[in-house]
Write an enzyme that holds these catalytic residues in place. Structure first.
Site, PDB file in Angstrom:
ATOM      1  N   ARG A 259       0.859  -1.184   0.000  1.00 20.76           N
ATOM      2  CA  ARG A 259       0.000   0.000   0.000  1.00 20.76           C
ATOM      3  C   ARG A 259       0.900   1.239   0.000  1.00 20.76           C
ATOM      4  O   ARG A 259       1.449   1.632   1.017  1.00 20.76           O
ATOM      5  CB  ARG A 259      -0.879  -0.015   1.268  1.00 20.76           C
ATOM      6  CG  ARG A 259      -2.005   0.990   1.254  1.00 20.76           C
ATOM      7  CD  ARG A 259      -2.601   1.120   2.648  1.00 20.76           C
ATOM      8  NE  ARG A 259      -1.761   1.949   3.492  1.00 20.76           N
ATOM      9  CZ  ARG A 259      -1.582   1.779   4.800  1.00 20.76           C
ATOM     10  NH1 ARG A 259      -2.144   0.761   5.416  1.00 20.76           N
ATOM     11  NH2 ARG A 259      -0.816   2.603   5.491  1.00 20.76           N
ATOM     12  N   HIS A 263      -3.770   4.501   4.532  1.00 18.42           N
ATOM     13  CA  HIS A 263      -4.845   3.518   4.617  1.00 18.42           C
ATOM     14  C   HIS A 263      -6.134   4.099   4.044  1.00 18.42           C
ATOM     15  O   HIS A 263      -6.817   3.465   3.238  1.00 18.42           O
ATOM     16  CB  HIS A 263      -5.047   3.103   6.072  1.00 18.42           C
ATOM     17  CG  HIS A 263      -6.211   2.206   6.293  1.00 18.42           C
ATOM     18  ND1 HIS A 263      -6.257   0.908   5.828  1.00 18.42           N
ATOM     19  CD2 HIS A 263      -7.399   2.417   6.920  1.00 18.42           C
ATOM     20  CE1 HIS A 263      -7.409   0.358   6.160  1.00 18.42           C
ATOM     21  NE2 HIS A 263      -8.118   1.247   6.815  1.00 18.42           N
ATOM     22  N   TYR A 272       3.941   5.873  11.278  1.00 12.64           N
ATOM     23  CA  TYR A 272       4.295   4.503  11.658  1.00 12.64           C
ATOM     24  C   TYR A 272       5.184   3.760  10.669  1.00 12.64           C
ATOM     25  O   TYR A 272       5.563   2.607  10.928  1.00 12.64           O
ATOM     26  CB  TYR A 272       3.020   3.690  11.905  1.00 12.64           C
ATOM     27  CG  TYR A 272       2.003   3.697  10.772  1.00 12.64           C
ATOM     28  CD1 TYR A 272       2.160   2.878   9.663  1.00 12.64           C
ATOM     29  CD2 TYR A 272       0.890   4.533  10.826  1.00 12.64           C
ATOM     30  CE1 TYR A 272       1.234   2.887   8.625  1.00 12.64           C
ATOM     31  CE2 TYR A 272      -0.048   4.546   9.798  1.00 12.64           C
ATOM     32  CZ  TYR A 272       0.122   3.723   8.706  1.00 12.64           C
ATOM     33  OH  TYR A 272      -0.795   3.742   7.689  1.00 12.64           O
TER      34      TYR A 272
END
Length: 362
Positions: A259, A263, A272
């Site tokens: 990805r 998100h 993160y």
């Protein structure tokens, strides 16, 4: 389950040694590429609209187009696709129009769902695209419903359900795979292992060696594929669908991909994960890889690519301009869309609303 990861073309678009390219005609190869590029450009445009406050939410698929579109291309029109929320490219490939997609994002008067779902939660019964469901993994058991209904009525139809690596930690995944194994449901479980379940990295998602290996516990087939290789994804999905169609049961496919973006539009992945990690995976980009393959095979050129970019940009702009001109759905649909025949208590509430609206006009 094989210990090797299925792949056909490498990161430079060259056919891997010993690999056999599926028999796909030039027109279909270009159709695949067009769908992948459309998916990417739509994502970029719609994320911009969300940042501008023109739509409220968006879910992109940058980096995962090969997995999504390659798998959808392997299925027949009579088969059902059960999406997660990142499979707009599969819908486009099926014939879901950019106009309908954009209207759904705006929730306007031409939205087929009439504003009753959040953006990116589309559906089309005619195209056999099941409704997007937000709760993680909740769509996976639905595939057994579609598949077993077809099996019990003698229809040679298959259900393909999409989900991320995080969904394999949900009970819905276990229940669905277990039932599929017991009843040999004609289902393809398609796990997009994009390395992150929002902010949870794949290495702390499971202690299993792979996600595909979990298939052994359920008595179904399991296979890993390079999810950034659209041709390999097509091939393994077509094989899985054929097994299901012949009554040989379900398959769990783990498509290894990444990805590239957030998100959703509500997420900031910089909190993160490192930019160095993203850069490594961008070198494996599925669209770049497939473009290089097409050029190498003599099917595509820089001039054709520039022309296609212009066409896609115009299509997207046209859809957005049209969608923004439309107002919201009629408020009366709040009552009209609940039951096939409106019960007395909703009729009473609708009459009260009409009286209120009439008094305001006066």
């Amino acid at each position: 389950m094989s210990d090797t990861i299925a792949g056909i073309i490498d990161e430079k678009g060259k056919v891997r040694s010993g690999a056999v390219v599926p028999e796909i005609g030039r027109d279909d190869l270009i159709r695949l590429y067009r769908a992948m590029l459309l998916n990417r450009r739509v994502d970029e445009r719609m994320l911009t609209l969300q940042r501008q406050g023109r739509i409220s939410f968006y879910v992109g698929a940058a980096g995962e187009e090969g997995a999504i579109i390659g798998s959808a291309f392997a299925m027949q029109d009579k088969d059902w696709l059960i999406p997660c929320y990142r499979e707009a490219g599969a819908a486009f490939l099926r014939g879901y129009s950019l106009t309908d997609f954009t209207n759904q994002l705006f929730g306007n008067s031409e939205d087929k769902i009439r504003g009753k779902q959040m953006p990116c939660h589309w559906a089309s019964r005619e195209l056999r695209l099941a409704s997007v469901s937000s709760p993680v993994g909740s769509q996976i058991p639905h595939a057994n419903g579609f598949g077993l209904a077809a099996k019990f009525t003698g229809r040679k139809e298959v259900a393909l359900v999409y989900f991320g690596d995080g969904a394999t930690s949900e009970g819905d995944f276990h229940v669905a795979c277990n039932i599929a194994g017991v009843y040999k449901a004609p289902v393809v479980f398609f796990c997009r292992n994009n390395q992150w379940a929002i902010s949870v990295p794949v290495e702390v998602q499971t202690a299993s060696e792979t996600f595909a290996i979990k298939a052994k516990a359920y008595g179904i087939e399991g296979v890993q594929v390079d999810g950034n290789d659209v041709l390999a994804v097509f091939q393994v999905t077509a094989e899985a669908a054929e097994r299901a169609r012949k009554g040989e049961g379900a398959t769990l496919i783990e498509a290894i991909t990444y990805r590239q973006g957030a998100h959703t539009s509500s997420d900031d992945p910089r909190a993160y994960r490192s930019e160095d990690e993203v850069a490594v995976w961008k070198k494996k980009d599925p669209i770049d890889r497939f473009r290089l393959f097409l050029v190498d095979q003599g099917h595509w050129s820089a001039g054709q690519d520039k022309k296609l970019e212009g066409e896609l940009n115009e299509e997207i702009q046209t859809a957005v301009r049209a969608a923004e001109k439309l107002g919201p759905p009629d408020i009366k649909t709040v009552f009209e869309d609940v039951f096939e025949e409106m019960p007395w208590h909703l009729r009473e509430q609708l009459d009260e609303l009409n009286e209120t609206l009439d008094s305001e006009v006066e």
